[in-house]
Design an enzyme around this catalytic site. Sequence first.
Site, PDB file in Angstrom:
ATOM      1  CD  GLU A   1      42.825  21.927  51.729  1.00  0.00           C
ATOM      2  OE1 GLU A   1      42.587  23.038  51.446  1.00  0.00           O
ATOM      3  OE2 GLU A   1      43.717  21.075  51.186  1.00  0.00           O
ATOM      4  CB  ALA A   2      42.672  26.776  58.097  1.00  0.00           C
TER       5      ALA A   2
ATOM      6  CB  CYS B   1      52.480  28.081  47.331  1.00  0.00           C
ATOM      7  SG  CYS B   1      51.234  28.278  48.953  1.00  0.00           S
ATOM      8  N   GLY B   2      52.593  24.508  48.428  1.00  0.00           N
ATOM      9  CA  GLY B   2      53.484  23.726  49.257  1.00  0.00           C
ATOM     10  C   GLY B   2      52.746  23.866  50.702  1.00  0.00           C
ATOM     11  CE  LYS B   3      47.377  26.260  50.697  1.00  0.00           C
ATOM     12  NZ  LYS B   3      47.648  26.341  49.355  1.00  0.00           N
TER      13      LYS B   3
END
Length: 246
Positions: free
Chosen positions: A87-88, A13-15
């Site tokens: 990548e939290a 989704c484009g994070k």
Amino acid sequence: MAELIFFSGTMDCGKSTLALQMDYNHRARGRGGVRFSRNDRAGESRISSRLGLETDAVEVVDSTDFWEEVMIRRTRGQRVDYLICDEAQFYSPEQVEQLAKVVDEIDVDVFAFGITADFRTRLFPGSQRLIELADRVQVLQVEALCWCGRRATHNARTVDGVMVTEGAQVVVGDVDMVVDAAAAPEAEHVPVVGYETLCRRHFMRRVSAHGAKLMAQQDQLLPFEVDACLWRGTGGPGEPGQGRGA
């Protein structure tokens, strides 16, 4: 006032693209920041987007202390106005609390990006703590799609194309995985772990793109009331000698 903002969404989704864009925008306005990531698809100490964008980052490990990371840099005279944390979902709850402390005590903005739930629809510990502590949680508006064309809402793990719902929470794999129908002999075959996004309907029915393709090749209608892994040809328990995927 500094904020802790959690940008969340499914895979694709484009994070990471947004993380890189935000870093660029802030640097262009003279602000200093640090990029962090963990278990990125491009390898250690990287932030990468599926659009092809990629840059260096500080790799987060179990021993990483974000408060110390900021204090060390400021002591050296480096300007730190914000943190980009990609990548939290893989961060520990304690590390998320450190991020909140950085925001509250020394007025550093934290922009965290990650997946909320795993392939079992369970919250990642890091994501759960972010939801609990963040000043704002923003769901990304770019919609990932299921193979059927509907909006994807769930992340699914597959093994050789067959969706599984059991196993370790973190396993290396990729959404670009291709299943080879003419694989090596069974004794030599190494299962291929992949990930894909599915709409809720097909996640609940366990119909992966690979399973749907096999059903279409057999001129069968997609199942609506049965577990897709029971369908002959998908590699599930409906096949001789097969057990339920894990």
